[in-house]
Design an enzyme around this catalytic site. Structure first.
Site, PDB file in Angstrom:
ATOM      1  N   LYS A   1     -70.843 -64.392   1.667  1.00  0.00           N
ATOM      2  CA  LYS A   1     -71.636 -64.509   0.439  1.00  0.00           C
ATOM      3  C   LYS A   1     -70.827 -64.110  -0.797  1.00  0.00           C
ATOM      4  O   LYS A   1     -71.027 -64.614  -1.877  1.00  0.00           O
ATOM      5  CB  LYS A   1     -72.871 -63.611   0.534  1.00  0.00           C
ATOM      6  CG  LYS A   1     -73.891 -64.107   1.530  1.00  0.00           C
ATOM      7  CD  LYS A   1     -75.064 -64.776   0.842  1.00  0.00           C
ATOM      8  CE  LYS A   1     -75.841 -65.683   1.773  1.00  0.00           C
ATOM      9  NZ  LYS A   1     -76.626 -64.963   2.762  1.00  0.00           N
TER      10      LYS A   1
HETATM   11  N1  GLU Z   1     -80.275 -65.993   8.500  1.00  0.00           N
HETATM   12  C1  GLU Z   1     -79.059 -66.163   9.214  1.00  0.00           C
HETATM   13  C2  GLU Z   1     -77.919 -66.340   8.227  1.00  0.00           C
HETATM   14  O1  GLU Z   1     -78.135 -66.608   7.056  1.00  0.00           O
HETATM   15  C3  GLU Z   1     -79.093 -67.360  10.168  1.00  0.00           C
HETATM   16  C4  GLU Z   1     -79.791 -67.043  11.415  1.00  0.00           C
HETATM   17  C5  GLU Z   1     -79.931 -68.182  12.407  1.00  0.00           C
HETATM   18  O2  GLU Z   1     -79.662 -69.347  12.071  1.00  0.00           O
HETATM   19  O3  GLU Z   1     -80.371 -67.904  13.521  1.00  0.00           O
HETATM   20  O4  GLU Z   1     -76.779 -66.180   8.613  1.00  0.00           O
END
Ligand code: GLU
Length: 278
Positions: free
Chosen positions: A252
């Site tokens: 990020k």
């Molecule tokens: N929320 C997770 C992420 O942004 C992804 C989780 C998933 O795809 O199982 O890395």
């Protein structure tokens, strides 16, 4: 076929997210299926509505359309709690009072040091007996761990994408030894990523979970939970990760590769697809 993209609104979408979203979207559309969106905002400290708004805007700009309403984890805390209560009453959970430092100290064998599983240090089980529910005791406001000795069963899942294609067996012994008693509820969240993702994928009827290969090892935890909760196990696609020039996966903080930056510089959605090879 039902696929999903499940970003956390904790920063801008970058090329890696674009890759994940496009893979999930295109896979569903090619099969005449549905593509769903889920905002994984259980981390209340780091999640911001402004990031969510930007994510939706970036996805629309990329030309991706999703079916049905957006699911938000922050609106499902009661579902997670009900499941935790059920698991607690059935004796699959225990309360853990160890700090990270306690765990490191207890887990490090004199010569070998600490062992790591897909969810970090393998918990040495310090609170397993003392944290177990007493008859009639309600769900405590505590860190809750899954007792793998009770929960794990031999199971398997099907992987259809490029890196790990094939059927993957998970054994009870491996879950106990190499994964250990993972946290299912953090105090400040009332759940954990693992529990939320399993319940949400089932609630959205996801048939094909597409996501980055960094989550391949965590899938053992998810399939174990699906068995325990009597939920269907979807098919999995853990795809390659987009890396920077140094070979590091994008994070990020890599604002330079944020979609917003490319957009501001005049790139088109087709340019983005070209950049990531889709
Ligand atoms: N929320 C997770 C992420 O942004 C992804 C989780 C998933 O795809 O199982 O890395």
């Amino acid at each position: 076929m039902i696929t999903r993209f499940a970003p956390s609104p904790t920063g801008p979408l970058h090329l890696g997210h674009a890759y994940a979203a496009i893979r999930a979207h295109d896979m569903a559309r090619a099969a005449g299926g549905r593509f769903l969106l889920r905002i994984e905002d259980i981390d209340r400290q780091r999640s911001k509505p402004a990031w969510e708004a930007q994510i939706l805007d970036d996805l629309r700009w990329l030309g991706l359309s999703w079916d049905g309403p957006v699911m938000r984890q922050s609106e499902r805390l009661n579902i997670y709690r009900q499941t935790l209560e059920k698991l607690w009453d059935r004796g699959f959970l225990y309360a853990c009072t160890c700090s990270r430092r306690d765990i490191e100290a207890a887990a490090s064998a004199p010569q070998e040091g600490v062992s790591y599983g897909p969810d970090g240090i393998i918990y040495p089980g310090t609170c397993r007996a003392s944290g177990a529910p007493r008859p009639g005791q309600p769900l405590p406001d505590a860190v809750l761990r899954l007792n793998q000795e009770r929960a794990a069963t031999d199971c398997s899942f099907e992987e259809i994408c490029e890196i790990h294609r094939g059927r993957h067996a998970i054994t009870r012994a491996e879950m106990i030894r190499e994964v250990g008693d993972v946290v299912l509820a953090r105090r400040e969240m009332g759940t954990s990523y693992h529990l939320a993702v399993v319940l949400d994928d089932a609630a959205q009827g996801i048939t094909h979970v597409t996501r980055g290969a960094d989550l391949f090892e965590a899938t053992k935890i998810h399939v174990t939970l699906q068995k325990l909760l009597e939920l269907p196990t979807p098919t999995y696609c853990h795809h390659m990760l987009i890396r920077d020039e140094a070979g590091k996966r994008l994070a990020k903080r890599d604002d330079a590769r944020a979609l917003a930056t490319y957009r501001a510089e005049g790139a088109s959605p087709a340019d983005i697809r070209r950049l990531i090879g889709l």
